[in-house]
Write an enzyme that holds these catalytic residues in place. Structure first.
Site, PDB file in Angstrom:
ATOM      1  N   CYS A 156      -2.828  -0.105   7.349  1.00 22.29           N
ATOM      2  CA  CYS A 156      -2.073   1.145   7.245  1.00 22.29           C
ATOM      3  C   CYS A 156      -2.231   1.994   8.502  1.00 22.29           C
ATOM      4  O   CYS A 156      -1.265   2.593   8.982  1.00 22.29           O
ATOM      5  CB  CYS A 156      -2.488   1.914   6.000  1.00 22.29           C
ATOM      6  N   GLU A 192       0.756   3.985   1.684  1.00 24.15           N
ATOM      7  CA  GLU A 192       1.126   4.465   3.018  1.00 24.15           C
ATOM      8  C   GLU A 192       2.294   3.672   3.603  1.00 24.15           C
ATOM      9  O   GLU A 192       3.231   4.242   4.165  1.00 24.15           O
ATOM     10  CB  GLU A 192      -0.061   4.357   3.990  1.00 24.15           C
ATOM     11  N   CYS A 249      -6.631   2.123   5.547  1.00 29.22           N
ATOM     12  CA  CYS A 249      -7.266   0.884   5.974  1.00 29.22           C
ATOM     13  C   CYS A 249      -6.722   0.498   7.359  1.00 29.22           C
ATOM     14  O   CYS A 249      -5.847   1.176   7.907  1.00 29.22           O
ATOM     15  CB  CYS A 249      -6.978  -0.222   4.965  1.00 29.22           C
ATOM     16  N   HIS A 270       0.850  -1.193   0.000  1.00 21.70           N
ATOM     17  CA  HIS A 270       0.000   0.000   0.000  1.00 21.70           C
ATOM     18  C   HIS A 270       0.885   1.242   0.000  1.00 21.70           C
ATOM     19  O   HIS A 270       1.988   1.236   0.559  1.00 21.70           O
ATOM     20  CB  HIS A 270      -0.882   0.028   1.245  1.00 21.70           C
TER      21      HIS A 270
END
Length: 165
Positions: A89, A58, A86, A56
């Site tokens: 993260c 992040e 999410c 991801h």
């Protein structure tokens, strides 16, 4: 420059990262990590390219920032991300001690910065973040909606072509 103006400018950089992801066929999510008015990391989703569920934007930005700073604590930093983080993260954000999270689009299916739950401000954790939602939210949301409309259209055409063989 006022903080909200800085937030807008850094979100534009996160959106630029998101467009890089989109060009590669990735879900267009971008992240920029800033410390003392300096971008110390910038990243975009790479799950499809790297075949890694943890790739991801992040997490990649946090990893880059930790390596850049030579420390796992990112106290004094702000993370700008085009989509609400999410659970995975949000956990990494809390554990790396990011002070502020500024995000664009709300995520009704997975958002853990206030939509489904708010892990970033959970008082039972030893660290909480300031959360600033909706910065350039309409633009970020439209970027994602457009991507998924195009993906559905391509998948529909692909299915139609396969059935006609």
């Amino acid at each position: 420059m006022l903080q909200n103006e800085k937030d807008e400018q850094y979100m534009l950089l996160a959106m630029k990262e998101a467009r890089k992801a989109e060009e590669l066929g990735e879900v267009p999510i971008g992240a920029v990590l800033v410390m003392e008015d300096e971008v110390i990391a910038a990243a975009y989703n790479r799950r499809e390219i790297e075949h890694r569920s943890v790739a991801h934007a992040e997490l990649i930005a946090i990893d880059q920032a930790c390596k850049s700073k030579g420390a796992w604590r990112l106290t004094g930093s702000t993370l700008y991300v085009t989509l609400e983080p999410c659970a995975m993260c949000a956990g990494a954000i809390v554990l790396s001690r990011v002070d502020r999270v500024v995000y664009g689009a709300h995520d009704p299916k997975g958002g853990c910065a206030g939509t489904l739950m708010n892990l970033l401000q959970e008082e039972r954790f030893n660290h909480q973040c300031e959360v600033v939602p909706g910065v350039r939210g309409q633009e970020c949301s439209e970027m994602l909606s457009s991507f998924f409309r195009g993906l559905r259209k391509r998948n529909k055409e692909k299915k139609k072509n396969q059935s006609s063989l």
